[in-house]
Design an enzyme around this catalytic site. Sequence first.
Site, PDB file in Angstrom:
ATOM      1  N   LYS A 210       0.868  -1.175   0.000  1.00 16.87           N
ATOM      2  CA  LYS A 210       0.000   0.000   0.000  1.00 16.87           C
ATOM      3  C   LYS A 210       0.902   1.220   0.000  1.00 16.87           C
ATOM      4  O   LYS A 210       1.607   1.488   0.971  1.00 16.87           O
ATOM      5  CB  LYS A 210      -0.920   0.021   1.226  1.00 16.87           C
ATOM      6  CG  LYS A 210      -1.921   1.178   1.205  1.00 16.87           C
ATOM      7  CD  LYS A 210      -2.909   1.069   2.361  1.00 16.87           C
ATOM      8  CE  LYS A 210      -4.127   1.957   2.193  1.00 16.87           C
ATOM      9  NZ  LYS A 210      -3.865   3.378   2.130  1.00 16.87           N
ATOM     10  N   ARG A 215      -4.068   8.631  -5.421  1.00 19.14           N
ATOM     11  CA  ARG A 215      -4.738   7.711  -6.342  1.00 19.14           C
ATOM     12  C   ARG A 215      -4.863   8.358  -7.718  1.00 19.14           C
ATOM     13  O   ARG A 215      -5.274   9.519  -7.825  1.00 19.14           O
ATOM     14  CB  ARG A 215      -6.135   7.414  -5.794  1.00 19.14           C
ATOM     15  CG  ARG A 215      -6.929   6.379  -6.566  1.00 19.14           C
ATOM     16  CD  ARG A 215      -6.489   5.013  -6.172  1.00 19.14           C
ATOM     17  NE  ARG A 215      -7.283   3.953  -6.745  1.00 19.14           N
ATOM     18  CZ  ARG A 215      -8.225   3.267  -6.083  1.00 19.14           C
ATOM     19  NH1 ARG A 215      -8.528   3.594  -4.842  1.00 19.14           N
ATOM     20  NH2 ARG A 215      -8.843   2.260  -6.652  1.00 19.14           N
ATOM     21  N   ARG A 230      -8.984  10.629  -7.318  1.00 22.09           N
ATOM     22  CA  ARG A 230     -10.095   9.797  -6.821  1.00 22.09           C
ATOM     23  C   ARG A 230     -11.407  10.562  -6.802  1.00 22.09           C
ATOM     24  O   ARG A 230     -12.470   9.957  -6.761  1.00 22.09           O
ATOM     25  CB  ARG A 230      -9.778   9.191  -5.450  1.00 22.09           C
ATOM     26  CG  ARG A 230      -9.668  10.186  -4.335  1.00 22.09           C
ATOM     27  CD  ARG A 230      -9.274   9.504  -3.046  1.00 22.09           C
ATOM     28  NE  ARG A 230     -10.433   9.108  -2.274  1.00 22.09           N
ATOM     29  CZ  ARG A 230     -10.400   8.306  -1.225  1.00 22.09           C
ATOM     30  NH1 ARG A 230      -9.253   7.776  -0.851  1.00 22.09           N
ATOM     31  NH2 ARG A 230     -11.480   8.034  -0.568  1.00 22.09           N
ATOM     32  N   GLU A 259      -1.445   4.454  -8.165  1.00 19.91           N
ATOM     33  CA  GLU A 259      -1.077   5.481  -7.201  1.00 19.91           C
ATOM     34  C   GLU A 259       0.123   6.229  -7.794  1.00 19.91           C
ATOM     35  O   GLU A 259       0.983   5.595  -8.404  1.00 19.91           O
ATOM     36  CB  GLU A 259      -0.673   4.731  -5.918  1.00 19.91           C
ATOM     37  CG  GLU A 259      -0.573   5.557  -4.690  1.00 19.91           C
ATOM     38  CD  GLU A 259      -1.896   5.714  -3.923  1.00 19.91           C
ATOM     39  OE1 GLU A 259      -2.964   5.352  -4.427  1.00 19.91           O
ATOM     40  OE2 GLU A 259      -1.825   6.257  -2.814  1.00 19.91           O
ATOM     41  N   PHE A 299      -1.933  -0.763 -10.096  1.00 13.56           N
ATOM     42  CA  PHE A 299      -2.344  -2.030  -9.476  1.00 13.56           C
ATOM     43  C   PHE A 299      -3.586  -2.654 -10.100  1.00 13.56           C
ATOM     44  O   PHE A 299      -4.017  -3.719  -9.689  1.00 13.56           O
ATOM     45  CB  PHE A 299      -2.496  -1.892  -7.956  1.00 13.56           C
ATOM     46  CG  PHE A 299      -3.307  -0.701  -7.487  1.00 13.56           C
ATOM     47  CD1 PHE A 299      -4.684  -0.664  -7.631  1.00 13.56           C
ATOM     48  CD2 PHE A 299      -2.654   0.365  -6.871  1.00 13.56           C
ATOM     49  CE1 PHE A 299      -5.409   0.426  -7.184  1.00 13.56           C
ATOM     50  CE2 PHE A 299      -3.389   1.469  -6.421  1.00 13.56           C
ATOM     51  CZ  PHE A 299      -4.775   1.496  -6.580  1.00 13.56           C
TER      52      PHE A 299
HETATM   53  N1  LIG Z   1      -2.063  -1.598  -3.844  1.00 13.43           N
HETATM   54  C1  LIG Z   1      -3.054  -0.742  -3.620  1.00 13.43           C
HETATM   55  N2  LIG Z   1      -4.321  -1.094  -3.911  1.00 13.43           N
HETATM   56  C2  LIG Z   1      -5.349  -0.247  -3.694  1.00 13.43           C
HETATM   57  N3  LIG Z   1      -5.213   0.981  -3.156  1.00 13.43           N
HETATM   58  C3  LIG Z   1      -3.966   1.379  -2.838  1.00 13.43           C
HETATM   59  C4  LIG Z   1      -2.843   0.553  -3.061  1.00 13.43           C
HETATM   60  N4  LIG Z   1      -1.758   1.225  -2.652  1.00 13.43           N
HETATM   61  C5  LIG Z   1      -2.180   2.410  -2.206  1.00 13.43           C
HETATM   62  N5  LIG Z   1      -3.520   2.533  -2.299  1.00 13.43           N
HETATM   63  C6  LIG Z   1      -4.307   3.705  -1.861  1.00 13.43           C
HETATM   64  O1  LIG Z   1      -5.076   3.332  -0.721  1.00 13.43           O
HETATM   65  C7  LIG Z   1      -6.400   3.800  -0.861  1.00 13.43           C
HETATM   66  C8  LIG Z   1      -7.341   2.771  -0.303  1.00 13.43           C
HETATM   67  O2  LIG Z   1      -7.644   3.032   1.019  1.00 13.43           O
HETATM   68  P1  LIG Z   1      -9.018   3.790   1.301  1.00 13.43           P
HETATM   69  O3  LIG Z   1      -9.960   3.453   0.246  1.00 13.43           O
HETATM   70  O4  LIG Z   1      -9.447   3.543   2.665  1.00 13.43           O
HETATM   71  O5  LIG Z   1      -8.642   5.286   1.084  1.00 13.43           O
HETATM   72  P2  LIG Z   1      -7.898   6.178   2.114  1.00 13.43           P
HETATM   73  O6  LIG Z   1      -8.823   6.507   3.233  1.00 13.43           O
HETATM   74  O7  LIG Z   1      -7.316   7.267   1.333  1.00 13.43           O
HETATM   75  O8  LIG Z   1      -6.801   5.277   2.669  1.00 13.43           O
HETATM   76  P3  LIG Z   1      -5.891   5.714   3.831  1.00 13.43           P
HETATM   77  O9  LIG Z   1      -6.591   6.840   4.564  1.00 13.43           O
HETATM   78  O10 LIG Z   1      -5.837   4.469   4.604  1.00 13.43           O
HETATM   79  O11 LIG Z   1      -4.649   6.125   3.152  1.00 13.43           O
HETATM   80  C9  LIG Z   1      -6.627   3.934  -2.318  1.00 13.43           C
HETATM   81  O12 LIG Z   1      -7.530   4.950  -2.614  1.00 13.43           O
HETATM   82  C10 LIG Z   1      -5.264   4.214  -2.897  1.00 13.43           C
HETATM   83  O13 LIG Z   1      -5.086   5.605  -3.013  1.00 13.43           O
END
Ligand SMILES: Nc1ncnc2c1ncn2[C@@H]1O[C@H](COP(=O)(O)OP(=O)(O)OP(=O)(O)O)[C@@H](O)[C@H]1O
Length: 513
Positions: A210, A215, A230, A259, A299
């Site tokens: 991650k 994104r 996003r 990303e 990804f």
């Molecule tokens: N391998 C991956 N697969 C999917 N998402 C990933 C990956 N690596 C990084 N990400 C990021 O993690 C996010 C997914 O977590 P979530 O949907 O909860 O958003 P988030 O709240 O922005 O995440 P966080 O706050 O935990 O960084 C994705 O929107 C993407 O930007």
Amino acid sequence: MLLARLAQVSREVAATSARSRKTALLAELFRETDPDDVPVVIPYLAGRLPQGRIGIGWKVLSRPVAPAGEPGLTVREVDARLTELAGVSGTGSQAERSRLVGELLGAATGDEQRFLFGLLTGEVRQGALDAVAVEGLAQATGAPPAGVRRAVMLAGSLQTVAEALLADGPPALARFRLTVGRPVLPMLAHSASSVAEAVQKLGAAAVEEKLDGIRVQAHRDGDTVRLYTRTLDDITDRLPEVTAAVRGLPGGRFVLDGEVISLDPGGRPRSFQETAGRVGSRADVATAARAVPVSPVFFDALSVAGRDLLDLPLAERHAELARLVPEPMRVRRTLVAGPQDVAAAEEFLAETLDRGHEGVVVKGVEAAYSAGRRGASWLKVKPVHTLDLVVLAAEWGHGRRTGKLSNLHLGARAADGSFAMLGKTFKGMTDAMLAWQTERLGALAVREHGWGVTVRPELVVEIAYDGLQRSSRYPAGVTLRFARVVRYREDKRPEDADTVQTLLAAHPEVTAP
Ligand SMILES: Nc1ncnc2c1ncn2[C@@H]1O[C@H](COP(=O)(O)OP(=O)(O)OP(=O)(O)O)[C@@H](O)[C@H]1O
């Protein structure tokens, strides 16, 4: 449509907890909705203004205005008046806004005034409404709910689909296809507390690193490349090196999900702030690109050579991705067959953390891509668990922080669309953050108090904390222990903030009787 009718349905929908009743109420409303009213009706139902922020202060709103006796305002007229109001600027604008608000409220009945008040202060956001509205729309038009849901996810907007459906009926759904150049809302992840839990839940899975960047959805059609965030903002012009990298890939027509992240010369990630600052900045792109170059790491593949891959299992989408994108531009991953491989998954997590990344996302290999949703088949595991909360108010600081808005009141989303305060924090802020938040929260203020300001609940902030404790002083019956600010999340809307429900579910130690 009359504003009075919309206000009535909105009130009734909020008052009932039965989903089928909410759906029926909305279906009835949609049957009466002129397609031309949709761009106002849909945001108003969700508690949003199409104009975004229009900057009416609490002083103006709190002045009592005698209500009209009979409802006569249409939603389109209200919208036109608010557009006019949003356009007022320059000297004397305060008085002019005040006059326009007075005029608008004077034309509204008591009920309508209450509705407008909620809308203008942004106090209630029916973020969860979209899902019910999809069903209501299906019921009103005779379209299949799954078809409407898919169209909304492909269009990235309920409003666009509602307009098309109300104007042309169910055949309009065929217009919504994954198209290069038209971004779709990305699939999001749920949290798991450990890789063991994630692998237990998902069985055969890909464990992916991650990356803590931004994104990006990359669309390419021949020489044309477009990049979207996003929230579907087009950021192509800000990231020339990413555009070039995408243009260098072999396929001529595709949509990829990934990303962008800034890595140092040793390949370790720079801070999130550096990547975010780079992606957020429009000024002098060439200099910024030299100072903080970013790279895309993909990804997922959503479409290749005109073929829509969204409904295929992850394993097949990965295979397409691997054909198109060479190793360093693909996310690292390891495959596990199920809980028996948990040690391998844990080792991969440890390696990923060692390389400076924030955790892993565990993804079920059979699952389709559920655009625009937090799919149950993507589970993120991060050792440092944080919450995305909304700033509800801020208190003036003391001592070194005099004149700065410092102590933040933090809220999570409650089931009824309002925000429930979970606690306060003045920790974790840098001087730059303090200055920034003072200005930003000042502009969002809807009410001034001796101690500080109440603000429109719009700013999302990421908060680290050490646990939850019971507290009768807060509406959810719990408060955060040692809450501290990690960073502001301007890429998120208040509708994306964490909910009270998920927070409580994550802390059975506090909620168990
Ligand atoms: N391998 C991956 N697969 C999917 N998402 C990933 C990956 N690596 C990084 N990400 C990021 O993690 C996010 C997914 O977590 P979530 O949907 O909860 O958003 P988030 O709240 O922005 O995440 P966080 O706050 O935990 O960084 C994705 O929107 C993407 O930007």
